[in-house]
Design a protein around this motif. Sequence first.
Motif, PDB file in Angstrom:
ATOM      1  N   PHE A 291       0.843  -1.202   0.000  1.00 59.17           N
ATOM      2  CA  PHE A 291       0.000   0.000   0.000  1.00 59.17           C
ATOM      3  C   PHE A 291       0.876   1.250   0.000  1.00 59.17           C
ATOM      4  O   PHE A 291       1.888   1.335   0.704  1.00 59.17           O
ATOM      5  CB  PHE A 291      -0.906  -0.008   1.228  1.00 59.17           C
ATOM      6  CG  PHE A 291      -1.734   1.240   1.389  1.00 59.17           C
ATOM      7  CD1 PHE A 291      -2.985   1.343   0.804  1.00 59.17           C
ATOM      8  CD2 PHE A 291      -1.244   2.318   2.125  1.00 59.17           C
ATOM      9  CE1 PHE A 291      -3.742   2.497   0.950  1.00 59.17           C
ATOM     10  CE2 PHE A 291      -1.998   3.471   2.285  1.00 59.17           C
ATOM     11  CZ  PHE A 291      -3.246   3.557   1.686  1.00 59.17           C
ATOM     12  N   SER A 292       0.470   2.266  -0.783  1.00 57.07           N
ATOM     13  CA  SER A 292       1.201   3.537  -0.830  1.00 57.07           C
ATOM     14  C   SER A 292       0.199   4.676  -0.969  1.00 57.07           C
ATOM     15  O   SER A 292      -0.557   4.724  -1.938  1.00 57.07           O
ATOM     16  CB  SER A 292       2.181   3.560  -2.004  1.00 57.07           C
ATOM     17  OG  SER A 292       2.728   4.850  -2.171  1.00 57.07           O
ATOM     18  N   ARG A 293       0.195   5.562   0.019  1.00 59.45           N
ATOM     19  CA  ARG A 293      -0.743   6.685  -0.028  1.00 59.45           C
ATOM     20  C   ARG A 293      -0.430   7.633  -1.182  1.00 59.45           C
ATOM     21  O   ARG A 293      -1.352   8.133  -1.846  1.00 59.45           O
ATOM     22  CB  ARG A 293      -0.728   7.452   1.286  1.00 59.45           C
ATOM     23  CG  ARG A 293      -1.787   8.556   1.340  1.00 59.45           C
ATOM     24  CD  ARG A 293      -1.826   9.267   2.674  1.00 59.45           C
ATOM     25  NE  ARG A 293      -0.657  10.094   2.909  1.00 59.45           N
ATOM     26  CZ  ARG A 293      -0.549  10.967   3.917  1.00 59.45           C
ATOM     27  NH1 ARG A 293      -1.545  11.087   4.788  1.00 59.45           N
ATOM     28  NH2 ARG A 293       0.544  11.673   4.071  1.00 59.45           N
ATOM     29  N   SER A 294       0.846   7.884  -1.452  1.00 63.03           N
ATOM     30  CA  SER A 294       1.191   8.794  -2.537  1.00 63.03           C
ATOM     31  C   SER A 294       0.756   8.235  -3.886  1.00 63.03           C
ATOM     32  O   SER A 294       0.330   8.988  -4.768  1.00 63.03           O
ATOM     33  CB  SER A 294       2.696   9.077  -2.545  1.00 63.03           C
ATOM     34  OG  SER A 294       3.440   7.885  -2.757  1.00 63.03           O
ATOM     35  N   GLU A 295       0.840   6.916  -4.057  1.00 57.09           N
ATOM     36  CA  GLU A 295       0.397   6.311  -5.306  1.00 57.09           C
ATOM     37  C   GLU A 295      -1.114   6.444  -5.452  1.00 57.09           C
ATOM     38  O   GLU A 295      -1.625   6.717  -6.547  1.00 57.09           O
ATOM     39  CB  GLU A 295       0.805   4.838  -5.338  1.00 57.09           C
ATOM     40  CG  GLU A 295       0.373   4.086  -6.579  1.00 57.09           C
ATOM     41  CD  GLU A 295       1.097   4.524  -7.837  1.00 57.09           C
ATOM     42  OE1 GLU A 295       0.683   4.109  -8.928  1.00 57.09           O
ATOM     43  OE2 GLU A 295       2.073   5.299  -7.720  1.00 57.09           O
ATOM     44  N   ILE A 296      -1.851   6.287  -4.365  1.00 52.10           N
ATOM     45  CA  ILE A 296      -3.298   6.442  -4.408  1.00 52.10           C
ATOM     46  C   ILE A 296      -3.668   7.887  -4.731  1.00 52.10           C
ATOM     47  O   ILE A 296      -4.587   8.157  -5.517  1.00 52.10           O
ATOM     48  CB  ILE A 296      -3.932   5.993  -3.073  1.00 52.10           C
ATOM     49  CG1 ILE A 296      -3.856   4.467  -2.962  1.00 52.10           C
ATOM     50  CG2 ILE A 296      -5.373   6.463  -2.951  1.00 52.10           C
ATOM     51  CD1 ILE A 296      -4.392   3.918  -1.667  1.00 52.10           C
ATOM     52  N   THR A 297      -2.955   8.839  -4.149  1.00 61.63           N
ATOM     53  CA  THR A 297      -3.212  10.252  -4.448  1.00 61.63           C
ATOM     54  C   THR A 297      -3.006  10.529  -5.930  1.00 61.63           C
ATOM     55  O   THR A 297      -3.793  11.242  -6.565  1.00 61.63           O
ATOM     56  CB  THR A 297      -2.284  11.146  -3.610  1.00 61.63           C
ATOM     57  OG1 THR A 297      -2.527  10.896  -2.218  1.00 61.63           O
ATOM     58  CG2 THR A 297      -2.532  12.615  -3.900  1.00 61.63           C
ATOM     59  N   ARG A 298      -1.940   9.965  -6.500  1.00 60.60           N
ATOM     60  CA  ARG A 298      -1.685  10.161  -7.936  1.00 60.60           C
ATOM     61  C   ARG A 298      -2.802   9.541  -8.773  1.00 60.60           C
ATOM     62  O   ARG A 298      -3.238  10.120  -9.781  1.00 60.60           O
ATOM     63  CB  ARG A 298      -0.339   9.530  -8.299  1.00 60.60           C
ATOM     64  CG  ARG A 298       0.134   9.857  -9.713  1.00 60.60           C
ATOM     65  CD  ARG A 298       1.158   8.855 -10.192  1.00 60.60           C
ATOM     66  NE  ARG A 298       0.613   7.505 -10.253  1.00 60.60           N
ATOM     67  CZ  ARG A 298      -0.183   7.083 -11.230  1.00 60.60           C
ATOM     68  NH1 ARG A 298      -0.549   7.908 -12.215  1.00 60.60           N
ATOM     69  NH2 ARG A 298      -0.644   5.858 -11.227  1.00 60.60           N
ATOM     70  N   ILE A 299      -3.283   8.366  -8.361  1.00 59.65           N
ATOM     71  CA  ILE A 299      -4.361   7.696  -9.098  1.00 59.65           C
ATOM     72  C   ILE A 299      -5.641   8.524  -9.055  1.00 59.65           C
ATOM     73  O   ILE A 299      -6.335   8.687 -10.061  1.00 59.65           O
ATOM     74  CB  ILE A 299      -4.589   6.281  -8.529  1.00 59.65           C
ATOM     75  CG1 ILE A 299      -3.388   5.385  -8.854  1.00 59.65           C
ATOM     76  CG2 ILE A 299      -5.875   5.671  -9.089  1.00 59.65           C
ATOM     77  CD1 ILE A 299      -3.430   4.032  -8.171  1.00 59.65           C
ATOM     78  N   ILE A 300      -5.964   9.059  -7.871  1.00 58.93           N
ATOM     79  CA  ILE A 300      -7.168   9.893  -7.739  1.00 58.93           C
ATOM     80  C   ILE A 300      -7.086  11.108  -8.656  1.00 58.93           C
ATOM     81  O   ILE A 300      -8.057  11.469  -9.340  1.00 58.93           O
ATOM     82  CB  ILE A 300      -7.354  10.315  -6.267  1.00 58.93           C
ATOM     83  CG1 ILE A 300      -7.737   9.105  -5.414  1.00 58.93           C
ATOM     84  CG2 ILE A 300      -8.414  11.409  -6.143  1.00 58.93           C
ATOM     85  CD1 ILE A 300      -7.826   9.403  -3.933  1.00 58.93           C
ATOM     86  N   GLU A 301      -5.924  11.751  -8.693  1.00 54.06           N
ATOM     87  CA  GLU A 301      -5.757  12.916  -9.568  1.00 54.06           C
ATOM     88  C   GLU A 301      -5.900  12.520 -11.034  1.00 54.06           C
ATOM     89  O   GLU A 301      -6.495  13.259 -11.826  1.00 54.06           O
ATOM     90  CB  GLU A 301      -4.389  13.548  -9.320  1.00 54.06           C
ATOM     91  CG  GLU A 301      -4.258  14.215  -7.952  1.00 54.06           C
ATOM     92  CD  GLU A 301      -2.865  14.764  -7.711  1.00 54.06           C
ATOM     93  OE1 GLU A 301      -1.974  14.495  -8.556  1.00 54.06           O
ATOM     94  OE2 GLU A 301      -2.662  15.449  -6.693  1.00 54.06           O
ATOM     95  N   ALA A 302      -5.360  11.375 -11.401  1.00 49.17           N
ATOM     96  CA  ALA A 302      -5.439  10.933 -12.795  1.00 49.17           C
ATOM     97  C   ALA A 302      -6.883  10.623 -13.192  1.00 49.17           C
ATOM     98  O   ALA A 302      -7.322  10.962 -14.298  1.00 49.17           O
ATOM     99  CB  ALA A 302      -4.559   9.704 -12.998  1.00 49.17           C
ATOM    100  N   ILE A 303      -7.647   9.972 -12.293  1.00 51.26           N
ATOM    101  CA  ILE A 303      -9.052   9.666 -12.587  1.00 51.26           C
ATOM    102  C   ILE A 303      -9.857  10.962 -12.699  1.00 51.26           C
ATOM    103  O   ILE A 303     -10.685  11.123 -13.592  1.00 51.26           O
ATOM    104  CB  ILE A 303      -9.636   8.740 -11.499  1.00 51.26           C
ATOM    105  CG1 ILE A 303      -8.950   7.370 -11.543  1.00 51.26           C
ATOM    106  CG2 ILE A 303     -11.142   8.584 -11.683  1.00 51.26           C
ATOM    107  CD1 ILE A 303      -9.368   6.444 -10.411  1.00 51.26           C
ATOM    108  N   SER A 304      -9.605  11.903 -11.787  1.00 52.29           N
ATOM    109  CA  SER A 304     -10.315  13.184 -11.820  1.00 52.29           C
ATOM    110  C   SER A 304     -10.010  13.932 -13.113  1.00 52.29           C
ATOM    111  O   SER A 304     -10.896  14.549 -13.706  1.00 52.29           O
ATOM    112  CB  SER A 304      -9.919  14.036 -10.614  1.00 52.29           C
ATOM    113  OG  SER A 304     -10.284  13.395  -9.408  1.00 52.29           O
ATOM    114  N   THR A 305      -8.764  13.870 -13.565  1.00 50.58           N
ATOM    115  CA  THR A 305      -8.391  14.528 -14.817  1.00 50.58           C
ATOM    116  C   THR A 305      -9.066  13.862 -16.009  1.00 50.58           C
ATOM    117  O   THR A 305      -9.531  14.538 -16.923  1.00 50.58           O
ATOM    118  CB  THR A 305      -6.864  14.502 -14.992  1.00 50.58           C
ATOM    119  OG1 THR A 305      -6.257  15.197 -13.896  1.00 50.58           O
ATOM    120  CG2 THR A 305      -6.451  15.149 -16.301  1.00 50.58           C
ATOM    121  N   GLU A 306      -9.113  12.545 -15.995  1.00 54.28           N
ATOM    122  CA  GLU A 306      -9.747  11.806 -17.097  1.00 54.28           C
ATOM    123  C   GLU A 306     -11.211  12.201 -17.246  1.00 54.28           C
ATOM    124  O   GLU A 306     -11.687  12.477 -18.353  1.00 54.28           O
ATOM    125  CB  GLU A 306      -9.626  10.300 -16.845  1.00 54.28           C
ATOM    126  CG  GLU A 306     -10.161   9.426 -17.964  1.00 54.28           C
ATOM    127  CD  GLU A 306      -9.251   9.372 -19.173  1.00 54.28           C
ATOM    128  OE1 GLU A 306      -9.767   9.225 -20.305  1.00 54.28           O
ATOM    129  OE2 GLU A 306      -8.020   9.484 -19.005  1.00 54.28           O
TER     130      GLU A 306
END
Length: 769
Positions: A291-306
Amino acid sequence: MRIVFAVVMAVFVSHSFAKSIADVRIDGLLLMQPSKAFDIIGFEQGQQYDSDNVYSAINALFGSGYFSDIQVYEEDDVLIFDVKERPAIGELTIDGNDLIPTEELEKGLKFSGLEVGETYKPDTINQIEQELQRQYFAQGRYSADVDIDVSPLPRNRVAVAINIEEGETAKIVHVNIVGNESYTDEELTKNFLSEETGYFNPFSSADEYSKPKLQGDLETLKSFYLDRGYLDYNLVSSQVSVSPEKRDVYIAVNVDEGQPYKIGELSLSGALPIDESRVWKHITHSTGDVFSRSEITRIIEAISTELGDEGYLFTNVNIIPTKHDDLTVDLAYQISPGPKVYVRRINFKGNSETRDEVLRREMTQFEGALATHSKIEDSKRAIQRLGFFGNVDLQTQRVPGTSDQVDLVVSVEEQPSGSIQASVGYSQTNGTVLGFGVSKRNFLGTGNKLSFNASRTNQTQNYVLSYDNPYFTVDGISRGYSVFYKISDHDEDDVEDYDLDEVGASVSFGYPISDTQRLAFGATIKETGIDLGSNPSNETQDYIQKYGNTFNDVIANITWTDSDLVGGLLPVEGYSTKAAFDIATPVGDQSYYKIALNSQRYWGLSDSNLYLFRLKGRVGYGAGYGDTDQLPFFENYFAGGARTVRGFSSSSLGPQNSYDDDTDPSAIGGNILLAGTAEYIFPMPMVEDHKSVRTSLFIDAGNVFTDYCYSGNTTCEEGVDMSEIRFSFGFNWTWITPIAPLSFNLAKALNSKTGDSTDFFQFQLGTTF
């Protein structure tokens, strides 16, 4: 404080007794308006009152903070309040505050009611004294002392003097992590802003304690563990101990690490308006990964951008973790896209000089169109590339009463776009070097550039006037003009003995290829005249004998640029590349061409953009064609100085000319140029405004070469010899002043050879190399 109820207590022997008053009078008012005082006590003529009413009125008067003494008595059915007002503040002085600006202190004092003309309140003074002390303590200045002195003045006034001794910032002697078993203290504190004082950081402020800095380090510590799967991490406590002399600080952080978790099942839910595959492609972790919080934050930003690129600007992405006893965690991505959003209006703030149209024409997001994340970000980037603004911020604001409309607010922070440029120097080759220029990159707020530059040495004078309109048409086609005049006035005492006069004009048109790329075409008409003196070099004589001494040339040029620099005069990220091809057409008297390539790029070494790495390269080549078998000597490239290899004198490197007598040779330049720079940029300690001040360590390399030597020059060698590349190492300090950029270079030539001219110190006003 003294309160007298002489009559009242004699008359009112019980709370049940009440009496009507004929009138109410307040004596002793000087500063407070009587109407305000009557509002406070609440008594009116003919009103029934008793002792409770009187006590309430007295408490209300004292509660206002304006009175130091109140006496109440009755006389002929008149209830009299005899008051003594607190003094007014007649003078307010602040002394000893270097760390906190006086303007900020005055604003805070005014908010607390402490300013000239206000009523003096002892309680307020005490609170301010404690608050100032607390602020200094929070910044690690435990030896700071705040003393507020109050002295009387005539006419019921007082003078308030705030005397501050800021003391020294306590140094961090030791940072200790307690409870860490999986990682060492060094691993955990590697990215801390708070560092232990030591031999290797005497000029750094990292070892100075401050509470906000420690709070940031604690968040860094939490992120360290959460990025490595320690979901049960807990900060048990943090203690700060100060030595008795208040100079040393000891920090102890107690943690409970827990155990690392791995990812179990992944799920996706929500009313998705797009295909699920477009979301899953951004979920880069999988079952079994840590588990990595920073990776999850990046994923959330990428989904929001999409989803934002489809107009769902307010997409809400939530992660619901479910922990299990086997140290796995299931992650459920819940997505709520909301409605599609359209832009109603685009508003601009902060552009007091720059016209709205200059900003609006850079916008790729339009009013009335679907709001998309990528277009908003592209618009921000385009405005940053203008170079007129130190900071650009785009925010969306919901339109009240609607769910599908927003206003886009573009806030900019303008930085100086005009400059008065100057340079002063001295070299053995050129003697005294003087330069002057006036430039306005945002002329009259139009985004157009107007500039005039002049330079003078013992031998040359250059004058250039140019004007460029980047939006000559609404489609972004640019048009630029320039006129120039160059005089090279050499005499028999100089290193070269000829006079050269050049006068000409040019025009160019640029066409946008993409958001960052442009292609420009132009032409220059130039007249050149050369007069040889009594002792010219062999190289200049040879060229004049072959081709004459007067030239009328028509030079065509094409230029390609690709620039995505961000940060204005001191870029913090991005790149820029420029390729130019100039050719003297057969229509004129000479036939030659020049090819040049300039490129630079910035890499961020930290999220703060304070630590950067920069690479810059410059390559040039020129040659003759047709009836001209060499590049004219007055079109040669030169190396050395601030724009190529610092530490060596300006234009002093490369091939040298020759003479038939014992005249000392000098640099004549060459038709091949190689130059490069590697630069490490870092913040200067104790400087807060890093947007206008920059320091760096650099390594420069370069030289000029030739592939055409005069037959009688025995020292000239044709071709590129990489062993002749000169290197230098140094320190640069640049400050963007309100007038112009100011730059200092301290450079050491690393491999100078016999005959090289070096300059350890170089100063420039108006240049940001």
